[in-house]
Scaffold this motif. Structure first.
Motif, PDB file in Angstrom:
ATOM      1  N   LEU A 265       8.059   4.245  -6.001  1.00 27.82           N
ATOM      2  CA  LEU A 265       8.841   3.461  -6.558  1.00 27.82           C
ATOM      3  C   LEU A 265       8.543   3.183  -8.234  1.00 27.82           C
ATOM      4  O   LEU A 265       7.245   3.323  -8.512  1.00 27.82           O
ATOM      5  N   ASP A 266       9.519   2.750  -8.844  1.00 32.54           N
ATOM      6  CA  ASP A 266       9.177   2.726 -10.184  1.00 32.54           C
ATOM      7  C   ASP A 266       8.868   1.218 -10.597  1.00 32.54           C
ATOM      8  O   ASP A 266       9.163   0.314  -9.527  1.00 32.54           O
ATOM      9  N   ARG A 267       8.104   0.636 -11.321  1.00 33.39           N
ATOM     10  CA  ARG A 267       7.863  -0.736 -11.631  1.00 33.39           C
ATOM     11  C   ARG A 267       8.185  -1.171 -13.078  1.00 33.39           C
ATOM     12  O   ARG A 267       8.474  -0.437 -14.013  1.00 33.39           O
ATOM     13  N   ASP A 268       8.505  -2.473 -13.098  1.00 32.34           N
ATOM     14  CA  ASP A 268       8.836  -3.198 -14.195  1.00 32.34           C
ATOM     15  C   ASP A 268       7.989  -3.337 -15.115  1.00 32.34           C
ATOM     16  O   ASP A 268       6.575  -3.057 -14.928  1.00 32.34           O
ATOM     17  N   ASP A 269       8.132  -4.185 -16.363  1.00 32.00           N
ATOM     18  CA  ASP A 269       7.085  -4.330 -17.304  1.00 32.00           C
ATOM     19  C   ASP A 269       6.035  -5.250 -16.794  1.00 32.00           C
ATOM     20  O   ASP A 269       4.987  -4.850 -17.181  1.00 32.00           O
ATOM     21  N   GLU A 270       6.180  -5.813 -15.691  1.00 36.24           N
ATOM     22  CA  GLU A 270       5.072  -7.003 -15.128  1.00 36.24           C
ATOM     23  C   GLU A 270       4.326  -6.052 -13.960  1.00 36.24           C
ATOM     24  O   GLU A 270       3.556  -6.553 -13.563  1.00 36.24           O
ATOM     25  N   GLY A 271       4.644  -4.829 -13.672  1.00 35.34           N
ATOM     26  CA  GLY A 271       4.102  -4.120 -12.667  1.00 35.34           C
ATOM     27  C   GLY A 271       4.472  -4.137 -11.451  1.00 35.34           C
ATOM     28  O   GLY A 271       4.151  -3.901 -10.198  1.00 35.34           O
ATOM     29  N   THR A 272       5.774  -5.029 -11.306  1.00 35.88           N
ATOM     30  CA  THR A 272       6.267  -5.272  -9.849  1.00 35.88           C
ATOM     31  C   THR A 272       7.260  -4.247  -9.579  1.00 35.88           C
ATOM     32  O   THR A 272       7.866  -3.807 -10.350  1.00 35.88           O
TER      33      THR A 272
ATOM     34  N   VAL B  70       0.793  -1.033   0.136  1.00 36.12           N
ATOM     35  CA  VAL B  70      -0.043  -0.048   0.087  1.00 36.12           C
ATOM     36  C   VAL B  70       0.726   1.368   0.009  1.00 36.12           C
ATOM     37  O   VAL B  70       0.584   2.218  -0.159  1.00 36.12           O
ATOM     38  N   ASP B  71       2.213   1.182   0.305  1.00 42.21           N
ATOM     39  CA  ASP B  71       2.985   2.358   0.284  1.00 42.21           C
ATOM     40  C   ASP B  71       3.704   2.506  -1.150  1.00 42.21           C
ATOM     41  O   ASP B  71       4.553   3.358  -1.092  1.00 42.21           O
ATOM     42  N   VAL B  72       3.679   1.525  -1.988  1.00 40.84           N
ATOM     43  CA  VAL B  72       4.542   1.568  -3.041  1.00 40.84           C
ATOM     44  C   VAL B  72       4.445   2.963  -4.015  1.00 40.84           C
ATOM     45  O   VAL B  72       5.154   3.459  -4.255  1.00 40.84           O
ATOM     46  N   GLU B  73       2.884   3.284  -4.084  1.00 49.06           N
ATOM     47  CA  GLU B  73       2.684   4.626  -4.677  1.00 49.06           C
ATOM     48  C   GLU B  73       3.374   5.775  -3.866  1.00 49.06           C
ATOM     49  O   GLU B  73       4.025   6.550  -4.390  1.00 49.06           O
ATOM     50  N   ALA B  74       3.148   5.857  -2.830  1.00 47.59           N
ATOM     51  CA  ALA B  74       3.746   6.899  -1.745  1.00 47.59           C
ATOM     52  C   ALA B  74       5.241   7.008  -1.762  1.00 47.59           C
ATOM     53  O   ALA B  74       5.599   8.017  -1.840  1.00 47.59           O
TER      54      ALA B  74
END
Ligand SMILES: [Zn+2]
Length: 80
Positions: A51-58, A44-48
């Motif tokens: 963080l960047d995400r890879d091609d799969e959204g990780t 839940v804190d990834v957006e806050a």
């Protein structure tokens, strides 16, 4: 002030909460880990955290840039 309004909103939300399912929807279900750097970010804190995400959204580690490993939170698994 921004901080005060944020707190007020949180308190209002707390008192307005009527059903339990809404609560679990906003709760952290796990966290992303970078084993190399020992970095942990709740999902839940990834957006806050921005963080960047890879091609799969990780989400990728902010330190080394590799894809992070998702680990489910066991605290939310109680079914009693
Ligand atoms: Zn890393």
């Amino acid at each position: 002030m921004g901080i005060v309004s944020t707190i007020e909103r949180a308190l209002t939300r707390e008192s307005n909460r009527s059903d339990e399912t809404a609560e679990t929807g906003t709760k952290s279900t796990g966290a992303y880990w970078c084993d190399d750097c020992n970095v942990r970010v709740r999902n839940v804190d990834v957006e806050a955290e921005g963080l960047d995400r890879d091609d799969e959204g990780t989400p990728v580690c902010p330190d080394c840039g590799t894809s992070m490993r998702f680990e489910r939170s066991h605290a939310d698994g109680c079914a009693c």
